[in-house]
Motif scaffolding. Structure first.
Motif, short mmCIF file in Angstrom:
data_model
loop_
_atom_site.label_atom_id
_atom_site.label_comp_id
_atom_site.label_asym_id
_atom_site.label_seq_id
_atom_site.Cartn_x
_atom_site.Cartn_y
_atom_site.Cartn_z
N PRO A 36 -86.46 -5.19 -43.31
CA PRO A 36 -87.30 -6.36 -43.09
C PRO A 36 -86.53 -7.59 -42.61
O PRO A 36 -87.15 -8.53 -42.12
CB PRO A 36 -87.92 -6.62 -44.47
N PHE A 37 -85.19 -7.57 -42.75
CA PHE A 37 -84.39 -8.70 -42.28
C PHE A 37 -83.70 -8.40 -40.95
O PHE A 37 -82.75 -9.10 -40.58
CB PHE A 37 -83.35 -9.08 -43.34
N ALA A 38 -84.15 -7.37 -40.24
CA ALA A 38 -83.49 -6.99 -38.99
C ALA A 38 -83.37 -8.16 -38.03
O ALA A 38 -82.30 -8.39 -37.43
CB ALA A 38 -84.24 -5.83 -38.33
N MET A 39 -84.44 -8.93 -37.88
CA MET A 39 -84.39 -10.03 -36.92
C MET A 39 -83.40 -11.10 -37.34
O MET A 39 -82.83 -11.81 -36.50
CB MET A 39 -85.78 -10.63 -36.70
N LEU A 40 -83.18 -11.25 -38.64
CA LEU A 40 -82.17 -12.22 -39.09
C LEU A 40 -80.78 -11.81 -38.62
O LEU A 40 -79.92 -12.68 -38.37
CB LEU A 40 -82.20 -12.35 -40.61
N HIS A 41 -80.52 -10.52 -38.48
CA HIS A 41 -79.24 -10.06 -37.91
C HIS A 41 -79.12 -10.50 -36.46
O HIS A 41 -78.06 -10.96 -36.02
CB HIS A 41 -79.14 -8.54 -38.00
N TRP A 42 -80.20 -10.34 -35.70
CA TRP A 42 -80.18 -10.73 -34.29
C TRP A 42 -79.99 -12.24 -34.15
O TRP A 42 -79.23 -12.70 -33.28
CB TRP A 42 -81.47 -10.31 -33.59
N LEU A 43 -80.64 -12.99 -35.01
CA LEU A 43 -80.51 -14.44 -34.96
C LEU A 43 -79.12 -14.89 -35.39
O LEU A 43 -78.57 -15.85 -34.83
CB LEU A 43 -81.57 -15.09 -35.86
N VAL A 101 -87.69 -2.60 -26.54
CA VAL A 101 -88.16 -1.29 -26.08
C VAL A 101 -87.09 -0.24 -26.32
O VAL A 101 -87.37 0.86 -26.81
CB VAL A 101 -88.56 -1.36 -24.60
N ALA A 102 -85.83 -0.58 -25.99
CA ALA A 102 -84.74 0.37 -26.20
C ALA A 102 -84.54 0.68 -27.67
O ALA A 102 -84.25 1.81 -28.06
CB ALA A 102 -83.45 -0.19 -25.59
N ARG A 103 -84.72 -0.33 -28.52
CA ARG A 103 -84.58 -0.10 -29.96
C ARG A 103 -85.69 0.81 -30.47
O ARG A 103 -85.45 1.72 -31.28
CB ARG A 103 -84.60 -1.44 -30.70
N ALA A 104 -86.90 0.58 -30.00
CA ALA A 104 -88.02 1.42 -30.42
C ALA A 104 -87.83 2.87 -29.99
O ALA A 104 -88.27 3.80 -30.68
CB ALA A 104 -89.32 0.88 -29.84
N ALA A 105 -87.11 3.06 -28.87
CA ALA A 105 -86.85 4.41 -28.37
C ALA A 105 -85.59 5.02 -28.99
O ALA A 105 -85.21 6.14 -28.64
CB ALA A 105 -86.72 4.38 -26.85
N GLY A 106 -84.93 4.27 -29.88
CA GLY A 106 -83.73 4.77 -30.52
C GLY A 106 -82.47 4.65 -29.70
O GLY A 106 -81.43 5.25 -30.02
N ARG A 107 -82.51 3.84 -28.62
CA ARG A 107 -81.33 3.70 -27.76
C ARG A 107 -80.50 2.48 -28.09
O ARG A 107 -79.39 2.33 -27.58
CB ARG A 107 -81.77 3.63 -26.29
N ARG A 108 -81.01 1.58 -28.92
CA ARG A 108 -80.28 0.39 -29.35
C ARG A 108 -80.53 0.16 -30.83
O ARG A 108 -81.62 0.47 -31.34
CB ARG A 108 -80.73 -0.87 -28.59
#
Length: 235
Positions: free
Chosen positions: A28-35, A205-212
């Protein structure tokens, strides 16, 4: 995605409820990593032979730590479970409220206030403290959510519906008025430059496809949802 038990919006206890998920890049904190990565990119590398001090307000579990190597990294937060994890990542933990930080004035070369200002009930007090901690010439780095109807729609209504963020983690009434933020910083000699950011659609999109695994944050023309701001304190 796990949700915290039912609580009032913006209840700090949610971070204890979700403590096991801080460092889960799929959690649930994935976006905090990106930020955190985007925030760290705004912090210049230390000059050779120096170990400047960075004060991380609302540090959580220390997600900024991998992106600010070479700094003495002090993290301020109210949540003990998060501070314990931050300490494990090289952050010196300080339990405290960001509106009353127990550190001396002018101690910091950099103050980072990432995803915290939209959680405080007294924006001016938090800004006063952030600027107080900065030495002359020190850098203030901010990212937060704007006080707009669009931000409410995107960051609360849509994000919670598609489970992009934990339900109730934000109180949209606390989202940050950009002009008020600029004025509050300017009173302390910190002139902010501000711009909008969002996740890269290609990376999503790449993350949803398992590429990122991670998603880059990119600049956008509008700051009406999520924005970054930087400024230096005049001497």
């Amino acid at each position: 995605m796990p949700d915290a038990p039912t609580r009032e919006r913006n209840d700090p206890g949610q971070y204890d409820d979700l403590a096991p998920h801080w460092w889960d890049p799929h959690g649930p904190f994935a976006m905090l990593h990106w930020l955190a990565a985007a925030r760290g990119a705004l912090v210049p590398p230390p000059a050779r032979g120096t170990t400047p001090l960075l004060v991380d307000l609302g540090c959580g579990a220390g997600l900024l730590a991998p992106h600010v190597a070479g700094y003495r990294h002090v993290g301020v937060d109210l949540t003990t479970s998060a501070l314990t994890q931050a300490a494990g990542h090289g952050v010196r933990p300080v339990r405290g409220d960001v509106t009353r930080v127990p550190l001396r004035s002018g101690c910091a070369d950099v103050v980072a206030a990432g995803e915290i200002l939209e959680h405080v009930t007294d924006l001016d007090a938090a800004v006063d403290e952030a600027c107080r901690l900065l030495r002359p010439g020190g850098l203030l780095v901010i990212d937060t959510l704007a006080a707009t109807a669009l931000a409410r729609l995107v960051a609360v209504t849509l994000a919670e519906k598609v489970r992009g963020v934990p339900t109730g983690i934000h109180d949209p009434d606390l989202f940050v008025d950009r002009d008020r933020l600029r004025r509050a910083c300017a009173r302390h000699g910190v002139e902010l430059t501000l711009w909008g950011i969002r996740p890269s659609v290609r990376d999503l999109v790449a993350r949803a496809a398992g590429r990122r695994l991670t998603v880059r944050m990119v600049r956008v023309p509008t700051s009406a949802v999520l924005f970054q701001a930087v400024g230096r304190k005049v001497g």
